[in-house]
Design a protein around this motif. Sequence first.
Motif, PDB file in Angstrom:
ATOM      1  N   GLY A 157       0.776  -1.233   0.000  1.00 53.36           N
ATOM      2  CA  GLY A 157       0.000   0.000   0.000  1.00 53.36           C
ATOM      3  C   GLY A 157       0.805   1.279   0.000  1.00 53.36           C
ATOM      4  O   GLY A 157       0.247   2.354   0.237  1.00 53.36           O
ATOM      5  N   THR A 158       2.094   1.215  -0.290  1.00 51.99           N
ATOM      6  CA  THR A 158       2.916   2.431  -0.281  1.00 51.99           C
ATOM      7  C   THR A 158       2.601   3.358  -1.459  1.00 51.99           C
ATOM      8  O   THR A 158       3.091   4.489  -1.493  1.00 51.99           O
ATOM      9  CB  THR A 158       4.417   2.075  -0.297  1.00 51.99           C
ATOM     10  N   ASP A 159       1.795   2.881  -2.401  1.00 53.98           N
ATOM     11  CA  ASP A 159       1.368   3.738  -3.507  1.00 53.98           C
ATOM     12  C   ASP A 159      -0.101   4.124  -3.378  1.00 53.98           C
ATOM     13  O   ASP A 159      -0.703   4.610  -4.331  1.00 53.98           O
ATOM     14  CB  ASP A 159       1.625   3.052  -4.851  1.00 53.98           C
ATOM     15  N   SER A 160      -0.669   3.907  -2.195  1.00 49.78           N
ATOM     16  CA  SER A 160      -2.069   4.268  -1.950  1.00 49.78           C
ATOM     17  C   SER A 160      -2.129   5.411  -0.954  1.00 49.78           C
ATOM     18  O   SER A 160      -2.049   5.209   0.255  1.00 49.78           O
ATOM     19  CB  SER A 160      -2.850   3.060  -1.418  1.00 49.78           C
ATOM     20  N   TYR A 161      -2.254   6.636  -1.465  1.00 45.39           N
ATOM     21  CA  TYR A 161      -2.316   7.828  -0.627  1.00 45.39           C
ATOM     22  C   TYR A 161      -3.084   8.920  -1.367  1.00 45.39           C
ATOM     23  O   TYR A 161      -3.392   8.784  -2.558  1.00 45.39           O
ATOM     24  CB  TYR A 161      -0.906   8.312  -0.269  1.00 45.39           C
ATOM     25  N   ALA A 162      -3.408   9.982  -0.661  1.00 48.00           N
ATOM     26  CA  ALA A 162      -4.219  11.052  -1.242  1.00 48.00           C
ATOM     27  C   ALA A 162      -3.358  12.276  -1.576  1.00 48.00           C
ATOM     28  O   ALA A 162      -2.409  12.589  -0.864  1.00 48.00           O
ATOM     29  CB  ALA A 162      -5.326  11.451  -0.274  1.00 48.00           C
ATOM     30  N   THR A 163      -3.721  12.936  -2.655  1.00 49.93           N
ATOM     31  CA  THR A 163      -3.036  14.159  -3.072  1.00 49.93           C
ATOM     32  C   THR A 163      -4.070  15.195  -3.487  1.00 49.93           C
ATOM     33  O   THR A 163      -5.196  14.859  -3.879  1.00 49.93           O
ATOM     34  CB  THR A 163      -2.091  13.898  -4.254  1.00 49.93           C
ATOM     35  N   GLU A 164      -3.678  16.452  -3.408  1.00 49.00           N
ATOM     36  CA  GLU A 164      -4.576  17.529  -3.812  1.00 49.00           C
ATOM     37  C   GLU A 164      -4.703  17.550  -5.328  1.00 49.00           C
ATOM     38  O   GLU A 164      -3.725  17.363  -6.058  1.00 49.00           O
ATOM     39  CB  GLU A 164      -4.051  18.871  -3.311  1.00 49.00           C
ATOM     40  N   MET A 165      -5.917  17.796  -5.802  1.00 47.38           N
ATOM     41  CA  MET A 165      -6.162  17.903  -7.234  1.00 47.38           C
ATOM     42  C   MET A 165      -6.095  19.364  -7.648  1.00 47.38           C
ATOM     43  O   MET A 165      -6.678  20.236  -7.004  1.00 47.38           O
ATOM     44  CB  MET A 165      -7.542  17.335  -7.592  1.00 47.38           C
ATOM     45  N   TYR A 166      -5.360  19.638  -8.708  1.00 45.54           N
ATOM     46  CA  TYR A 166      -5.217  21.006  -9.202  1.00 45.54           C
ATOM     47  C   TYR A 166      -6.004  21.137 -10.500  1.00 45.54           C
ATOM     48  O   TYR A 166      -5.734  20.447 -11.484  1.00 45.54           O
ATOM     49  CB  TYR A 166      -3.746  21.344  -9.431  1.00 45.54           C
ATOM     50  N   TRP A 167      -6.982  22.027 -10.462  1.00 48.14           N
ATOM     51  CA  TRP A 167      -7.845  22.212 -11.625  1.00 48.14           C
ATOM     52  C   TRP A 167      -7.276  23.317 -12.505  1.00 48.14           C
ATOM     53  O   TRP A 167      -6.941  24.396 -12.039  1.00 48.14           O
ATOM     54  CB  TRP A 167      -9.261  22.582 -11.186  1.00 48.14           C
ATOM     55  N   HIS A 168      -7.182  23.018 -13.789  1.00 43.91           N
ATOM     56  CA  HIS A 168      -6.702  24.012 -14.750  1.00 43.91           C
ATOM     57  C   HIS A 168      -7.909  24.528 -15.537  1.00 43.91           C
ATOM     58  O   HIS A 168      -8.387  23.887 -16.471  1.00 43.91           O
ATOM     59  CB  HIS A 168      -5.666  23.391 -15.686  1.00 43.91           C
TER      60      HIS A 168
END
Length: 235
Positions: A217-228
Amino acid sequence: MKLSLGNIKVVITKMVKYLFYKISFILIMLLCASAFGANNKKLTKEDIIQQLLPKTPQQMKQSGYGKAPINIALCKYWGKRNKELNLPQTSSISIALPYYTTTTISIAQDKDRIFLNGKEVSLDSEFGRRTIDFLNLIRQNKNIFLKIETNNDLPTSAGLASSASGFAAFVIALNDIFNWNLTNEKLSILARMGSGSAARSIPPGFVYWQAGKKADGTDSYATEMYWHLPPQHNF
């Protein structure tokens, strides 16, 4: 039958070769079994947390502070591929609301103490047990006791241990007091150890929690989405 010296040497040579091949075969089988067992070991939260935290304990502060937003899923994950590690079957998207959980952690004298919205909570309650259970997963020194004070902007139904924002704020405060200096990605994974949705309360705004594919699970995490957004035009 009388054996000559030459015949004895031939017999001994064949026996040595036989034993060599036999022992080699046994060793190879043992190595394969060991490798197979290691690859199929059921990972626990303790295994993942040991990977995340610094190997050498850092200088502890007198107190730590964490603040995390309540999040609402816009696109939910459908079940878990690993319940122990809270790994989702699918990725999900959420939005952080302008309501928060704040948590302050300080050093206690002789036992852990927990306060929720200004009231002390029994360590024997479900809320108390689940909070301390999570704390014990990451506490590197079992002789250090903590006072945990958490407050929610919105009414609390089941407490910190069942709240995504609560676990996220708890992890941020722990990161602060223990001086771990973890990245947001690692904080998201650590928060997921307590509550799956807590992974989404680490970043602000619109958040994407990727399901990941790795067993640990080291590739299962949350990140902020940047809308263009497209440029505006004046007509």
